[in-house]
Design an enzyme around this catalytic site. Structure first.
Site, PDB file in Angstrom:
ATOM      1  N   PRO A 210       0.836  -1.209   0.000  1.00  0.00           N
ATOM      2  CA  PRO A 210       0.000   0.000   0.000  1.00  0.00           C
ATOM      3  C   PRO A 210       0.873   1.263   0.000  1.00  0.00           C
ATOM      4  O   PRO A 210       1.311   1.731   1.046  1.00  0.00           O
ATOM      5  CB  PRO A 210      -0.812  -0.126   1.296  1.00  0.00           C
ATOM      6  CG  PRO A 210       0.046  -0.964   2.183  1.00  0.00           C
ATOM      7  CD  PRO A 210       0.793  -1.914   1.300  1.00  0.00           C
ATOM      8  N   ASP A 387       5.716   2.581   2.310  1.00  0.00           N
ATOM      9  CA  ASP A 387       4.867   1.424   2.596  1.00  0.00           C
ATOM     10  C   ASP A 387       4.046   1.756   3.839  1.00  0.00           C
ATOM     11  O   ASP A 387       4.586   1.855   4.947  1.00  0.00           O
ATOM     12  CB  ASP A 387       5.746   0.200   2.839  1.00  0.00           C
ATOM     13  CG  ASP A 387       4.946  -1.075   3.084  1.00  0.00           C
ATOM     14  OD1 ASP A 387       3.734  -0.980   3.363  1.00  0.00           O
ATOM     15  OD2 ASP A 387       5.541  -2.172   3.021  1.00  0.00           O
ATOM     16  N   HIS A 388       2.729   1.921   3.655  1.00  0.00           N
ATOM     17  CA  HIS A 388       1.878   2.368   4.753  1.00  0.00           C
ATOM     18  C   HIS A 388       1.734   1.318   5.847  1.00  0.00           C
ATOM     19  O   HIS A 388       1.300   1.619   6.965  1.00  0.00           O
ATOM     20  CB  HIS A 388       0.502   2.763   4.219  1.00  0.00           C
ATOM     21  CG  HIS A 388      -0.131   3.896   4.966  1.00  0.00           C
ATOM     22  ND1 HIS A 388       0.122   4.155   6.292  1.00  0.00           N
ATOM     23  CD2 HIS A 388      -1.011   4.856   4.565  1.00  0.00           C
ATOM     24  CE1 HIS A 388      -0.569   5.209   6.690  1.00  0.00           C
ATOM     25  NE2 HIS A 388      -1.261   5.667   5.657  1.00  0.00           N
ATOM     26  N   ARG A 389       2.106   0.080   5.569  1.00  0.00           N
ATOM     27  CA  ARG A 389       2.081  -0.943   6.618  1.00  0.00           C
ATOM     28  C   ARG A 389       3.175  -0.699   7.649  1.00  0.00           C
ATOM     29  O   ARG A 389       3.081  -1.154   8.792  1.00  0.00           O
ATOM     30  CB  ARG A 389       2.273  -2.336   6.002  1.00  0.00           C
ATOM     31  CG  ARG A 389       1.194  -2.755   5.010  1.00  0.00           C
ATOM     32  CD  ARG A 389       1.579  -4.046   4.308  1.00  0.00           C
ATOM     33  NE  ARG A 389       2.845  -3.924   3.590  1.00  0.00           N
ATOM     34  CZ  ARG A 389       3.427  -4.915   2.921  1.00  0.00           C
ATOM     35  NH1 ARG A 389       2.847  -6.111   2.901  1.00  0.00           N
ATOM     36  NH2 ARG A 389       4.564  -4.721   2.283  1.00  0.00           N
ATOM     37  N   VAL A 390       4.226   0.018   7.217  1.00  0.00           N
ATOM     38  CA  VAL A 390       5.387   0.236   8.076  1.00  0.00           C
ATOM     39  C   VAL A 390       5.450   1.667   8.597  1.00  0.00           C
ATOM     40  O   VAL A 390       5.726   1.907   9.765  1.00  0.00           O
ATOM     41  CB  VAL A 390       6.684  -0.086   7.297  1.00  0.00           C
ATOM     42  CG1 VAL A 390       7.916   0.067   8.199  1.00  0.00           C
ATOM     43  CG2 VAL A 390       6.631  -1.476   6.699  1.00  0.00           C
TER      44      VAL A 390
END
Length: 415
Positions: A210, A387-390
């Site tokens: 994402p 990376d929006h997860r991180v």
């Protein structure tokens, strides 16, 4: 005792390779550590070393053969004075482990030619053509006959420039080939192995990560002035000579920002976040068939001079296809700089498993407001893909703020 030489697995993920060139010929003596063949990959040409003493009794796979599965017999080694048995009737030789590869792992190339067909770039007569693996690949893509091209490399070896020249002059077309109709406006260029890998990896990255993007304008004048001062201190030649580029300084600035905001120097796994202590920066480099990202490691510990010299060496060897696997695999953060092309701004695709990549555009003079007055400044736009997860938005903005602070007050780069 006769043994089969198998197509080696030069990395844990390698399943196939292309045999670019035999360095040893049938009947040649071979010692442990001798280079016996070159395998072409999506990144470079690797040298395969012998792991047994003996004589290269028979070559089973000709030069130019593509998509050879790992552990496929490619030759038979025998002891001196021993008769050469038929393939399949001898003991397989263990394939060389990854550490014995002098270059990066191979990936699949275009489908292999049928047994009755000459290898790519070779004439149907079977006459051997001495050409570099890259020249063979380009000739195959352009539909040129290497036997009709004159080589200018060492000992008449055909190199890339010879193929390009033949294509421009129209002198390398196969004998009896029918000229393309003038009305044609398109041609088919087979995907190179590198292009296939790039397509697959970028598709996976874009569809599974994402992405979000944060941009900021950065003034370069102070950094440019410092660069001029530092370059003026360099000797004109010798081992201590250097010439800093703007990119060298931006690499260092990125490392400082990553130490200030360490959550960006991270990777995502299904189980946990990995926060990296060292800053290993991958630098996007354009090469003839695509893109490769050599890594400047431990940037936070290195001087600008060290970064500059190491980067120049990595880029030179990347374009020559001479990088080792550990020199382009890994990294904790990436930089893609298209400023030299006058690009105003762009967004880059994240290089997994990293969490971010910085896209650097051109610096241009423009009007800016300083206080209540207009002034002229050299401004570039940088865009951080995250990376929006991180990394959350506030952390990305904090990192860009730190990066801009370092670039606009660049003495930090030399302290």
């Amino acid at each position: 005792m006769a043994i089969e030489v198998l197509m080696p697995a030069l990395s844990p993920t390698m399943t196939e390779g292309t045999l670019a060139r035999w360095v040893k010929a049938e009947g040649d003596k071979v010692a442990i550590g001798d280079v016996i063949a070159e395998i072409e990959t999506d990144k470079a040409t690797m040298e395969v070393e012998a792991i047994e003493d003996g004589i290269l009794g028979r070559i089973l796979v000709p030069e130019g053969t593509q998509e050879i599965a790992v552990n496929t017999p490619i030759a038979i080694m025998v002891a001196e004075g021993e008769a050469v048995p038929e393939a399949g009737a001898v003991k397989p030789q263990n394939s060389a482990p990854p550490a014995q590869a002098a270059q990066p792992p191979a990936t699949p190339q275009a489908p292999a030619a049928a047994p009755a067909t000459a290898p790519a770039g070779q004439p149907a007569t079977g006459k051997r053509i001495v050409a570099s693996p890259l020249a063979k690949r380009v000739a195959s893509q352009k539909g040129l006959d290497l036997s009709r091209i004159k080589g200018t490399g060492p000992n008449g070896r055909i190199v890339r420039r010879d193929v390009d020249k033949a294509a421009e002059q129209g002198t390398g077309a196969p004998a009896g080939a029918v000229a393309e109709a003038p009305a044609s406006t398109s041609r088919t260029v087979p995907h190179s192995s590198m292009r296939k890998v790039i397509a697959r990896r970028l598709s996976e990255a874009k569809s599974t990560i994402p992405h979000f993007y944060v941009s900021v304008d950065v003034e370069l004048d102070a950094l440019l002035a410092l660069r001029s001062q530092l370059n003026a201190t360099s000797p004109e030649d010798g081992p201590d000579a250097f010439k800093l580029s703007v990119n060298d300084m931006l690499v260092k600035a990125s490392a400082i920002a990553l130490k200030r905001v360490p959550n960006v120097n991270a990777s995502f796994t299904d189980q946990a976040m990995i926060l990296h202590d060292n800053v290993d920066i991958s630098i996007a480099v354009s090469i003839p068939d695509g893109l490769i990202t050599p890594i400047v490691k431990n940037v936070e510990q290195k001087s600008l001079k060290q970064i500059s010299q190491e980067t120049k060496d990595l880029v030179k060897r990347a374009r020559a296809g001479k990088l080792k696997p550990e020199e382009f695999q890994g990294g904790t953060f990436s930089i893609s700089n298209m400023g030299m092309f006058g690009v105003r701004d762009f967004s880059a695709i994240i290089n997994p498993p990293q969490a971010a990549i910085l896209a650097i555009a051109a610096g241009k003079k423009q009007a800016v407001v300083k206080g209540n007055e207009l002034a002229i400044a050299t401004v570039m736009t940088v865009t951080l893909s995250v990376d929006h997860r991180v990394v959350d938005g506030a952390v990305a903005a904090e990192w860009l703020s730190a990066f801009r602070s370092v670039v606009e007050s660049p003495l930090t780069l030399v302290l």
